[in-house]
Design an enzyme around this catalytic site. Structure first.
Site, PDB file in Angstrom:
ATOM      1  N   LYS A 165       0.876  -1.170   0.000  1.00 31.02           N
ATOM      2  CA  LYS A 165       0.000   0.000   0.000  1.00 31.02           C
ATOM      3  C   LYS A 165       0.913   1.220   0.000  1.00 31.02           C
ATOM      4  O   LYS A 165       1.965   1.209   0.670  1.00 31.02           O
ATOM      5  CB  LYS A 165      -0.858  -0.066   1.265  1.00 31.02           C
ATOM      6  CG  LYS A 165      -1.927   0.987   1.421  1.00 31.02           C
ATOM      7  CD  LYS A 165      -2.745   0.708   2.692  1.00 31.02           C
ATOM      8  CE  LYS A 165      -3.855   1.688   2.933  1.00 31.02           C
ATOM      9  NZ  LYS A 165      -4.656   1.332   4.132  1.00 31.02           N
ATOM     10  N   SER A 167      -9.455   1.422   3.244  1.00 27.52           N
ATOM     11  CA  SER A 167      -8.616   2.199   2.355  1.00 27.52           C
ATOM     12  C   SER A 167      -7.574   1.381   1.581  1.00 27.52           C
ATOM     13  O   SER A 167      -6.980   1.910   0.640  1.00 27.52           O
ATOM     14  CB  SER A 167      -7.891   3.294   3.153  1.00 27.52           C
ATOM     15  OG  SER A 167      -7.050   2.716   4.126  1.00 27.52           O
ATOM     16  N   SER A 174      -9.555  -1.065   7.258  1.00 28.77           N
ATOM     17  CA  SER A 174      -9.005  -0.874   5.911  1.00 28.77           C
ATOM     18  C   SER A 174      -8.348  -2.092   5.269  1.00 28.77           C
ATOM     19  O   SER A 174      -8.057  -2.052   4.077  1.00 28.77           O
ATOM     20  CB  SER A 174      -8.003   0.277   5.915  1.00 28.77           C
ATOM     21  OG  SER A 174      -8.712   1.473   5.839  1.00 28.77           O
TER      22      SER A 174
HETATM   23  N1  GLN Z   1     -12.974   3.325   6.800  1.00 30.30           N
HETATM   24  C1  GLN Z   1     -12.334   3.667   8.020  1.00 30.30           C
HETATM   25  C2  GLN Z   1     -12.070   5.150   8.071  1.00 30.30           C
HETATM   26  O1  GLN Z   1     -12.388   5.798   7.151  1.00 30.30           O
HETATM   27  C3  GLN Z   1     -11.078   2.874   8.225  1.00 30.30           C
HETATM   28  C4  GLN Z   1      -9.867   3.448   7.603  1.00 30.30           C
HETATM   29  C5  GLN Z   1      -8.615   2.661   7.895  1.00 30.30           C
HETATM   30  O2  GLN Z   1      -8.667   1.589   8.512  1.00 30.30           O
HETATM   31  N2  GLN Z   1      -7.500   3.187   7.473  1.00 30.30           N
HETATM   32  O3  GLN Z   1     -11.541   5.653   9.013  1.00 30.30           O
END
Ligand code: GLN
Length: 462
Positions: free
Chosen positions: A68, A143, A167
């Site tokens: 990532k 994400s 994410s």
């Molecule tokens: N969807 C969650 C958020 O927007 C998780 C994001 C993440 O785990 N980086 O915070």
């Protein structure tokens, strides 16, 4: 799906160079998915040649993978999918990447994400959204959307992700791959762009559980450069405990959850029962408050962590400004996406002197109540199961204009994050429309290896 042992066989039959070249070729052919922001082609081929020459070896010698793009890694800029870091070349590599490289693995590219990992669809990337691997009109999830898609498309057998509130798990579920979010502190976060320091974790997305286990066992362990890392505890288990007590979280199966998702989870529970485990419904009433807690604490930590991007030290710097205030303001305005700014504003608000007690402090107290509820359940149960998300992958654009709707999709992933528990997403079925559905398994702290062996025991019986 091509797993690590198949790749290793291919390397034996041909060469590391050929395997890496074909992974890069496939990555280019699949560019319409926008899953990768940059390839690290030159460096990857150089490393492949060294492996073929016998200069580098290890458990993953020649096996290609993707990170990532919030991991500091050589060979291409580390952008965090933001304009702020668009041209940022990492001066060092993340510990997780270093550990994999020490075992001969070869990073071939950097995956797309929501800018700074803020989001659940990869639509918040400054470089355009990633498309779902199964249905290009739908989101990849996020994400770690790019990491999930390259794994699902078989470009690589595994990809690294970060999970702060879901994410890794949610994109794994949306693309039909395995996703592992370990116990908080299992893998060093040194060299990974910080989002929310009290819930950030490093994990993996993989084709199968065995590959995920191998990668986790290599990455985990104490790191002097990350004081939150736990002493080594991650010891792979050959066989799962054959009679486990498992709680199915009732509050995750309520109305509002897609009936097809519910069905897939109930089917998985039946498979666990058929395998000799007991599964019964359990209550986790604090779930009702989990999103409120998360969306106070996480933005608070984000606003603090993002303060470092000031246009002075590194990253983007606004041009043509006259004062320091203008430099800060314009640099941050240009470098951050709308969702980043939203979180900075919420975080600054809940930490401000007038509202700190009412929001931040209150959220931390409620977080303790959530911790207590999980602790109580783990006195009786070895693991908990439920869906990863209320729905399958939603359509591109469907939630992007309504942040609260987007946040609601995180309801089942944020509880384990707030408590620092290990949580895994494994494929559990497909909807009538052919979209993957994942099941989530959550265990007590440091039960990562046990959880993985449990899901592996079922995976082999499919
Ligand atoms: N969807 C969650 C958020 O927007 C998780 C994001 C993440 O785990 N980086 O915070």
């Amino acid at each position: 799906m091509t797993n690590i042992s198949e790749i290793q066989q291919q390397i034996k039959n041909t060469s590391a160079r050929q395997v890496v070249e074909s992974a890069i070729k496939l990555a280019k052919e699949k560019s319409e998915y926008n899953a990768l922001l940059n390839l690290t082609e030159d460096r990857a081929l150089l490393r492949a040649d060294k492996i073929d020459a016998g200069l580098i070896g290890g458990k993953l010698a020649g096996v290609p993978f993707v990170v990532k793009d919030n991991f500091l890694a050589f060979g291409a800029p580390t952008t965090a999918a933001s304009k702020m870091l668009e041209n940022f070349d990492a001066p060092l590599q993340a510990t997780a990447v270093e550990k994999l490289e020490a075992e001969g693995a070869i990073c071939i590219g950097k995956a797309n994400l929501d800018a700074f990992a803020h989001g659940g669809s990869t639509e918040n990337s400054a470089f355009g959204p990633t498309k779902n691997a199964i249905d290009q009109t739908r989101v990849a999830g996020g994400s770690s959307g790019g990491s999930a898609v390259v794994t699902a498309l078989d470009v690589v057998p595994f990809a690294l992700g970060t999970d702060t509130g879901g994410s890794i798990r949610q994109p794994a579920s949306f693309n039909g791959v395995v996703g592992v979010k370990p116990t908080y502190g299992t893998v060093s976060r040194y060299g990974v762009v910080a989002m929310a320091s009290s819930t950030d974790t490093i994990g993996v997305l993989a084709d199968c559980v065995t590959d995920a286990e191998l990668v986790m066992s290599i990455m985990s362990g104490k790191d002097e450069r990350d004081m939150t890392t736990l002493p080594d505890f991650f010891a792979l288990q050959d066989k799962a405990n054959p009679k486990q007590r498992i709680g199915l979280i009732k509050d995750f199966m309520a109305n509002g959850v897609d009936p097809e998702v519910r069905q897939a989870i109930n089917d998985y529970a039946d498979r666990l029962r058929a395998d000799g485990h007991t599964v019964e419904l359990v209550d986790l009433p604090m779930v009702e408050y989990a999103l409120a807690i998360y969306y106070i604490i996480v933005p608070a930590e984000i606003s603090s962590n993002l303060a470092r991007y000031d246009g002075i030290r590194y990253g983007h710097r606004a041009a043509g400004v006259k004062t320091l205030a203008e430099l800060y303001g314009q640099t941050r305005d240009q470098g951050f996406e709308t969702e980043n700014k939203r979180r900075i504003m919420i975080g600054s608000y809940v930490l401000s002197s007038g509202f700190f007690d009412a929001y931040y402090l209150q959220a931390q107290k409620a977080r303790t109540l959530l911790v207590n509820e999980f602790n109580q359940l783990f006195e009786k149960y070895d693991a908990l199961i439920g869906p990863v998300a209320p729905t399958t992958a939603f359509r591109l654009g469907e939630n992007i204009t309504d942040p609260v709707r987007m946040y609601l999709n995180d309801i089942m992933t944020v509880p384990a994050s707030l408590v620092g528990l290990p949580a895994i997403s494994v494929p559990a079925g497909v909807s009538d429309a052919g979209l993957p559905i994942g099941v989530q398994l959550i265990g007590p702290r440091r039960s990562d290896a046990a959880l993985l062996s449990l899901v592996r025991s079922l995976e082999n019986k499919q």
